[in-house]
Design a protein around this motif. Structure first.
Motif, PDB file in Angstrom:
ATOM      1  N   ALA A  55       2.233  -7.812  42.432  1.00 39.86           N
ATOM      2  CA  ALA A  55       3.345  -8.425  41.707  1.00 39.86           C
ATOM      3  C   ALA A  55       4.377  -7.369  41.320  1.00 39.86           C
ATOM      4  CB  ALA A  55       2.841  -9.154  40.467  1.00 39.86           C
ATOM      5  N   GLY A  56       4.532  -6.386  42.192  1.00 36.55           N
ATOM      6  CA  GLY A  56       5.454  -5.295  41.909  1.00 36.55           C
ATOM      7  C   GLY A  56       6.884  -5.611  42.302  1.00 36.55           C
ATOM      8  N   LYS A  57       7.765  -4.711  41.945  1.00 30.90           N
ATOM      9  CA  LYS A  57       9.173  -4.836  42.314  1.00 30.90           C
ATOM     10  C   LYS A  57       9.323  -4.736  43.823  1.00 30.90           C
ATOM     11  CE  LYS A  57      13.675  -2.638  41.446  1.00 30.90           C
ATOM     12  NZ  LYS A  57      14.387  -1.559  40.735  1.00 30.90           N
ATOM     13  N   ILE A  58      10.310  -5.452  44.359  1.00 32.13           N
ATOM     14  CA  ILE A  58      10.580  -5.424  45.800  1.00 32.13           C
ATOM     15  C   ILE A  58      11.614  -4.343  46.100  1.00 32.13           C
ATOM     16  CG2 ILE A  58      11.426  -6.731  47.791  1.00 32.13           C
ATOM     17  CD1 ILE A  58      10.522  -9.275  46.388  1.00 32.13           C
ATOM     18  N   TYR A  59      11.304  -3.502  47.075  1.00 31.96           N
ATOM     19  CA  TYR A  59      12.217  -2.451  47.518  1.00 31.96           C
ATOM     20  C   TYR A  59      12.630  -2.741  48.964  1.00 31.96           C
ATOM     21  CZ  TYR A  59      10.560   0.059  43.401  1.00 31.96           C
ATOM     22  OH  TYR A  59      10.239   0.415  42.106  1.00 31.96           O
ATOM     23  N   TYR A  60      13.857  -2.384  49.297  1.00 34.21           N
ATOM     24  CA  TYR A  60      14.394  -2.729  50.609  1.00 34.21           C
ATOM     25  C   TYR A  60      14.497  -1.512  51.517  1.00 34.21           C
ATOM     26  CZ  TYR A  60      15.376  -7.107  48.305  1.00 34.21           C
ATOM     27  OH  TYR A  60      15.225  -8.289  47.610  1.00 34.21           O
ATOM     28  N   PHE A  61      14.153  -1.736  52.785  1.00 37.65           N
ATOM     29  CA  PHE A  61      14.152  -0.678  53.786  1.00 37.65           C
ATOM     30  C   PHE A  61      14.787  -1.177  55.076  1.00 37.65           C
ATOM     31  CE2 PHE A  61      10.787   0.331  50.855  1.00 37.65           C
ATOM     32  CZ  PHE A  61      10.836   1.710  50.732  1.00 37.65           C
ATOM     33  N   ASP A  62      15.218  -0.216  55.875  1.00 37.41           N
ATOM     34  CA  ASP A  62      15.767  -0.501  57.198  1.00 37.41           C
ATOM     35  C   ASP A  62      14.599  -0.615  58.177  1.00 37.41           C
ATOM     36  OD1 ASP A  62      16.912  -0.486  59.706  1.00 37.41           O
ATOM     37  OD2 ASP A  62      18.086   1.344  59.401  1.00 37.41           O
ATOM     38  N   PRO A  63      14.403  -1.782  58.822  1.00 38.50           N
ATOM     39  CA  PRO A  63      13.270  -1.947  59.735  1.00 38.50           C
ATOM     40  C   PRO A  63      13.433  -1.220  61.061  1.00 38.50           C
ATOM     41  CG  PRO A  63      14.632  -3.905  59.791  1.00 38.50           C
ATOM     42  CD  PRO A  63      15.208  -3.013  58.714  1.00 38.50           C
ATOM     43  N   GLY A  64      14.668  -0.786  61.363  1.00 39.13           N
ATOM     44  CA  GLY A  64      14.908  -0.136  62.654  1.00 39.13           C
ATOM     45  C   GLY A  64      14.586  -1.078  63.798  1.00 39.13           C
ATOM     46  N   ASP A  65      13.953  -0.556  64.836  1.00 38.08           N
ATOM     47  CA  ASP A  65      13.600  -1.376  66.000  1.00 38.08           C
ATOM     48  C   ASP A  65      12.142  -1.826  65.968  1.00 38.08           C
ATOM     49  OD1 ASP A  65      16.172  -1.076  67.094  1.00 38.08           O
ATOM     50  OD2 ASP A  65      15.632   0.850  68.018  1.00 38.08           O
ATOM     51  N   LEU A  66      11.470  -1.582  64.855  1.00 37.04           N
ATOM     52  CA  LEU A  66      10.050  -1.939  64.779  1.00 37.04           C
ATOM     53  C   LEU A  66       9.871  -3.466  64.709  1.00 37.04           C
ATOM     54  CD1 LEU A  66       8.868   0.725  62.170  1.00 37.04           C
ATOM     55  CD2 LEU A  66       8.385   0.707  64.625  1.00 37.04           C
ATOM     56  N   PRO A  67       8.841  -3.995  65.369  1.00 29.10           N
ATOM     57  CA  PRO A  67       8.580  -5.450  65.340  1.00 29.10           C
ATOM     58  C   PRO A  67       7.889  -5.855  64.046  1.00 29.10           C
ATOM     59  CG  PRO A  67       6.921  -4.356  66.676  1.00 29.10           C
ATOM     60  CD  PRO A  67       7.897  -3.284  66.258  1.00 29.10           C
ATOM     61  N   ILE A  68       8.612  -5.744  62.944  1.00 26.46           N
ATOM     62  CA  ILE A  68       8.045  -6.007  61.626  1.00 26.46           C
ATOM     63  C   ILE A  68       8.216  -7.473  61.251  1.00 26.46           C
ATOM     64  CG2 ILE A  68       8.216  -5.435  59.172  1.00 26.46           C
ATOM     65  CD1 ILE A  68       9.286  -2.689  60.001  1.00 26.46           C
TER      66      ILE A  68
END
Length: 219
Positions: free
Chosen positions: A12-25
């Motif tokens: 239940a933590g804070k959400i942080y945003y990242f660049d997924p790049g070309d990874l199939p996330i």
């Protein structure tokens, strides 16, 4: 527009945003990312999406890689080590005669830092304690004093409603709650009736407040 994924490091933590790049996330995938604390293991809770520039804090760090089964094993080992470290912490606190209550401990994924979360009535001079702990664990030590709401979020429990605490199951961050909200909802102002396990006003007063304000506006 920027493509992002949202990552949480605790249930239940804070959400942080990242660049997924070309990874199939995709959502619910586990990923390895670099944070201000070091290299961390997190869970994707917001799937890939494009957002406006003003919706994120730039520059975005790129996801390093998708986590492997070995990474998951490392996380479990870190948790076991942290539990062992808590016992050592308590012994050292007693040795230094400090008034501190340990709440939790955790290693960063890369094991470069060991973080202890504690509560105390006031400020605590723990400089000698940190030196003592560093000599035992041979990693960077961070002691973080938290409040009673954060303590409840970490430890969890059952609220007055009979359900698991909102803060420990889904709330990413705390919103301010005031006694005015209880008055607007015509609730008893008896502290035992409107306080949660943490002893502070229940967070659900905030959840329902907008509905009551809407009713007042229509009236």
């Amino acid at each position: 527009m920027y493509e992002i994924v949202g990552v949480r490091f605790k249930p239940a933590g804070k959400i942080y945003y990242f660049d997924p790049g070309d990874l199939p996330i995709h959502k619910d995938a586990h990923v390895i990312v670099e944070t201000a604390r070091g290299v961390e293991y997190g869970t994707v809770v917001v799937d890939k999406r494009d957002v406006p520039e003003d919706s994120v804090v730039l520059p975005l760090k790129q996801v390093m890689r998708i986590a492997t089964a070995e990474d998951s094993q490392t996380v479990e080992e870190n948790r076991a080590r942290a539990r062992q470290a808590m016992q050592v912490f308590r012994e050292k606190v007693e040795k230094h005669s400090l008034e501190m209550k340990l709440v939790d401990a955790e290693y960063t994924f890369d094991r470069n830092k060991l973080i202890f979360y504690f509560t105390a009535e006031g400020r605590v001079d723990f400089r000698e304690l940190v030196k003592d702990l560093a000599s035992v664990f041979r990693v960077r030590i961070e002691l973080r004093q938290i409040g009673v709401r954060d303590e409840a979020k970490i430890l969890g429990g059952i609220g007055p409603c009979g359900r698991l605490l909102c803060c420990s199951t889904w709330m990413g961050e705390f919103d301010p709650v005031s006694i005015r909200m209880a008055k607007d909802q015509s609730l008893s102002l008896n502290p035992s009736k409107i306080s949660g396990l943490c002893g502070r006003l229940m967070c659900c007063l905030k959840f329902e407040n907008d509905s009551y304000q809407g009713e007042d506006a229509m009236a």
